[in-house]
Design a protein around this motif. Structure first.
Motif, PDB file in Angstrom:
ATOM      1  N   MET A 127       0.830  -1.180   0.000  1.00 14.88           N
ATOM      2  CA  MET A 127       0.000   0.000   0.000  1.00 14.88           C
ATOM      3  C   MET A 127       0.876   1.246   0.000  1.00 14.88           C
ATOM      4  SD  MET A 127      -3.266  -1.140   2.374  1.00 14.88           S
ATOM      5  CE  MET A 127      -3.511   0.435   2.973  1.00 14.88           C
ATOM      6  N   ILE A 128       0.619   2.094  -0.947  1.00 15.41           N
ATOM      7  CA  ILE A 128       1.339   3.347  -1.073  1.00 15.41           C
ATOM      8  C   ILE A 128       0.339   4.471  -0.821  1.00 15.41           C
ATOM      9  CG2 ILE A 128       2.672   4.804  -2.626  1.00 15.41           C
ATOM     10  CD1 ILE A 128       3.456   2.266  -4.134  1.00 15.41           C
ATOM     11  N   PHE A 129       0.732   5.428   0.003  1.00 15.38           N
ATOM     12  CA  PHE A 129      -0.138   6.542   0.375  1.00 15.38           C
ATOM     13  C   PHE A 129      -1.455   6.064   0.970  1.00 15.38           C
ATOM     14  CE2 PHE A 129       2.299   8.269  -3.304  1.00 15.38           C
ATOM     15  CZ  PHE A 129       3.085   9.166  -2.600  1.00 15.38           C
ATOM     16  N   GLY A 130      -1.453   4.910   1.528  1.00 19.97           N
ATOM     17  CA  GLY A 130      -2.656   4.373   2.142  1.00 19.97           C
ATOM     18  C   GLY A 130      -3.672   3.856   1.140  1.00 19.97           C
ATOM     19  N   ILE A 157      -5.182  -1.514  -6.604  1.00 21.25           N
ATOM     20  CA  ILE A 157      -6.331  -1.267  -7.486  1.00 21.25           C
ATOM     21  C   ILE A 157      -6.690   0.218  -7.475  1.00 21.25           C
ATOM     22  CG2 ILE A 157      -8.794  -1.763  -7.868  1.00 21.25           C
ATOM     23  CD1 ILE A 157      -7.058  -4.103  -8.551  1.00 21.25           C
ATOM     24  N   GLN A 158      -6.692   0.830  -6.325  1.00 18.59           N
ATOM     25  CA  GLN A 158      -7.005   2.257  -6.226  1.00 18.59           C
ATOM     26  C   GLN A 158      -5.938   3.090  -6.928  1.00 18.59           C
ATOM     27  OE1 GLN A 158      -7.332   2.388  -1.950  1.00 18.59           O
ATOM     28  NE2 GLN A 158      -9.577   2.595  -2.046  1.00 18.59           N
ATOM     29  N   LEU A 159      -4.672   2.708  -6.773  1.00 22.28           N
ATOM     30  CA  LEU A 159      -3.586   3.426  -7.467  1.00 22.28           C
ATOM     31  C   LEU A 159      -3.723   3.281  -8.975  1.00 22.28           C
ATOM     32  CD1 LEU A 159      -0.474   2.661  -5.238  1.00 22.28           C
ATOM     33  CD2 LEU A 159      -1.599   4.854  -5.570  1.00 22.28           C
ATOM     34  N   LEU A 160      -4.058   2.070  -9.436  1.00 22.15           N
ATOM     35  CA  LEU A 160      -4.260   1.853 -10.867  1.00 22.15           C
ATOM     36  C   LEU A 160      -5.421   2.706 -11.377  1.00 22.15           C
ATOM     37  CD1 LEU A 160      -3.520   0.294 -13.426  1.00 22.15           C
ATOM     38  CD2 LEU A 160      -5.123  -1.483 -12.706  1.00 22.15           C
ATOM     39  N   GLY A 161      -6.499   2.757 -10.634  1.00 25.22           N
ATOM     40  CA  GLY A 161      -7.647   3.597 -11.019  1.00 25.22           C
ATOM     41  C   GLY A 161      -7.276   5.065 -11.076  1.00 25.22           C
ATOM     42  N   ALA A 162      -6.528   5.531 -10.088  1.00 19.85           N
ATOM     43  CA  ALA A 162      -6.101   6.929 -10.073  1.00 19.85           C
ATOM     44  C   ALA A 162      -5.174   7.225 -11.250  1.00 19.85           C
ATOM     45  CB  ALA A 162      -5.405   7.256  -8.757  1.00 19.85           C
ATOM     46  N   ALA A 163      -4.292   6.283 -11.578  1.00 18.57           N
ATOM     47  CA  ALA A 163      -3.377   6.469 -12.713  1.00 18.57           C
ATOM     48  C   ALA A 163      -4.158   6.523 -14.024  1.00 18.57           C
ATOM     49  CB  ALA A 163      -2.340   5.353 -12.740  1.00 18.57           C
ATOM     50  N   LEU A 164      -5.175   5.676 -14.183  1.00 11.55           N
ATOM     51  CA  LEU A 164      -5.992   5.692 -15.402  1.00 11.55           C
ATOM     52  C   LEU A 164      -6.772   6.995 -15.528  1.00 11.55           C
ATOM     53  CD1 LEU A 164      -7.333   2.025 -15.514  1.00 11.55           C
ATOM     54  CD2 LEU A 164      -5.748   3.115 -17.103  1.00 11.55           C
ATOM     55  N   ILE A 165      -7.318   7.454 -14.431  1.00 15.49           N
ATOM     56  CA  ILE A 165      -8.046   8.730 -14.467  1.00 15.49           C
ATOM     57  C   ILE A 165      -7.103   9.861 -14.847  1.00 15.49           C
ATOM     58  CG2 ILE A 165      -9.237  10.436 -13.020  1.00 15.49           C
ATOM     59  CD1 ILE A 165     -10.518   8.045 -11.545  1.00 15.49           C
TER      60      ILE A 165
END
Length: 82
Positions: free
Chosen positions: A1-4, A8-16
């Motif tokens: 976990m990075i930045f909490g 999957i959440q990091l991948l979603g943020a990167a795609l957005i």
């Protein structure tokens, strides 16, 4: 976990973020293309007006027989154009 955030959440943020950047680049490209087309159109109009001005000046300096000959006619002995 990075930045909490989970992977999957990091991948979603990167795609957005990627979609937002791509959308911004697309809009910038369209804007630049419109500006280039507008500039080319204005330059073409200026060139046409300049050429028309030269043509008007040449014609205004011609006498009637010269205009007749320029239009492909022939000047008759009485001075009329045929």
């Amino acid at each position: 976990m990075i930045f909490g955030l989970s992977h999957i959440q990091l991948l979603g943020a990167a795609l957005i973020a990627a979609f937002l950047l791509a959308g911004g680049m697309y809009l910038k490209g369209r804007s630049d293309g419109r500006e280039a087309a507008r500039t080319a159109s204005l330059q073409s109009t200026i060139d046409q007006l300049t050429e028309r001005s030269r043509t008007d000046e040449e014609i205004s300096e011609m006498d009637d027989p010269a205009i007749c000959r320029a239009l492909g006619g022939r000047v008759l002995a009485d001075g009329t154009c045929d």
